[in-house]
Design an enzyme around this catalytic site. Sequence first.
Site, PDB file in Angstrom:
ATOM      1  N   LYS A 156       0.841  -1.207   0.000  1.00  0.00           N
ATOM      2  CA  LYS A 156       0.000   0.000   0.000  1.00  0.00           C
ATOM      3  C   LYS A 156       0.874   1.254   0.000  1.00  0.00           C
ATOM      4  O   LYS A 156       0.637   2.200  -0.753  1.00  0.00           O
ATOM      5  CB  LYS A 156      -0.914   0.005   1.247  1.00  0.00           C
ATOM      6  CG  LYS A 156      -2.079  -0.966   1.137  1.00  0.00           C
ATOM      7  CD  LYS A 156      -2.843  -1.142   2.449  1.00  0.00           C
ATOM      8  CE  LYS A 156      -3.889  -2.252   2.271  1.00  0.00           C
ATOM      9  NZ  LYS A 156      -4.601  -2.632   3.475  1.00  0.00           N
ATOM     10  N   GLN A 194      -4.789  -1.131   9.647  1.00  0.00           N
ATOM     11  CA  GLN A 194      -4.784  -2.476   9.067  1.00  0.00           C
ATOM     12  C   GLN A 194      -5.401  -3.484  10.042  1.00  0.00           C
ATOM     13  O   GLN A 194      -5.073  -3.500  11.237  1.00  0.00           O
ATOM     14  CB  GLN A 194      -3.334  -2.875   8.716  1.00  0.00           C
ATOM     15  CG  GLN A 194      -3.183  -4.207   8.014  1.00  0.00           C
ATOM     16  CD  GLN A 194      -3.732  -4.213   6.579  1.00  0.00           C
ATOM     17  OE1 GLN A 194      -3.879  -3.160   5.946  1.00  0.00           O
ATOM     18  NE2 GLN A 194      -4.043  -5.379   6.078  1.00  0.00           N
ATOM     19  N   ASP A 253     -11.159   3.413   4.262  1.00  0.00           N
ATOM     20  CA  ASP A 253     -11.525   1.994   4.297  1.00  0.00           C
ATOM     21  C   ASP A 253     -13.047   1.820   4.246  1.00  0.00           C
ATOM     22  O   ASP A 253     -13.528   0.708   4.021  1.00  0.00           O
ATOM     23  CB  ASP A 253     -11.055   1.435   5.649  1.00  0.00           C
ATOM     24  CG  ASP A 253     -10.112   0.280   5.515  1.00  0.00           C
ATOM     25  OD1 ASP A 253      -9.896  -0.189   4.391  1.00  0.00           O
ATOM     26  OD2 ASP A 253      -9.599  -0.149   6.552  1.00  0.00           O
TER      27      ASP A 253
END
Length: 302
Positions: free
Chosen positions: A65, A109, A132
């Site tokens: 990422k 994460q 997200d």
Amino acid sequence: MKAERAMETQKEQAALINGRAAAKAFRASVSAHVDALIKAHGIQPGLSVVLVGDDPASAIYVRDKEKKAQRAGINGQTHRLPKETSQDDLLALVKRLNADKDVHGILVQLPLPDHIDTDAVLAAIDPAKDVDGLHVQNIGLLAAGEPAMVPCTPMGCMILIRSVIKNLSGLHAVVVGRSKLAGKPVAELLLHENCTVTICHSRTHNPAHIARQADILVVAAGRPKMVKADWIKSGAVVIDVGINRLDDGTICGDVDFDEAVKVAGHITPVPGGVGPMTIACLLGNTLIAACRQTGVDVPHIG
Ligand code: GUN
């Protein structure tokens, strides 16, 4: 004759949906818009990824990422915290990132270590920076059909589906799995496209029978090779969200690819299907978040 037979054999195999190529094109579009944003407004989108602990798979995803963000011209930073980090310390970092005007997107994460309350951490992220799409405010907006931060994996699934079916209206989509990250939001997005949507999960009676009725089958069950040929209608579009590492080190999806490829019309491979789209969509969401936070028109990406 030989060539004809080869053609016939080829026809019996599903066409592959190339997630790597689709993701590359999407990232190129993000990168061009980021360039334009920097040149016209002096704004560089910033993405902060928070990784707690040393889960090897998460470490690989996060590195990817960061790398892809930087290549797209996004200021990608990773905060790596030890696995014993307290919830208070993690919340304090999220608060700092919320207040930092150069950070437009925040991603924590998952999974987090067991001693941390994941919902509390996700709730602490500023919904405008929630690239997200996991904050309850964004989940609610998506359910209501209003502009929301859309979770990256479901968005990637939709882009891949649309690359092979232009009009989804009236098609039967079956989603296997009901997670917050994938199953539920992809079902919402398919519903927005006027599909008839059925969700199967671990308590569903005879999921193979239901899956076999799907024109579009999205599998996000988290179980290696669970979906066999007899779950798939001939010609169906099969999207495999699973990423599983087997004991021999190989990676496979939730769909038994070797079986499914003989029945489906189109199928995503693993690796090289949905996975690359997840990161591409994260970069897209960061660009969108940066535009919204700075009052710049959101461009069309892709
Ligand atoms: N872990 C695996 N996939 C994801 C994702 O899309 N977002 C977050 N935050 N964690 C993940």
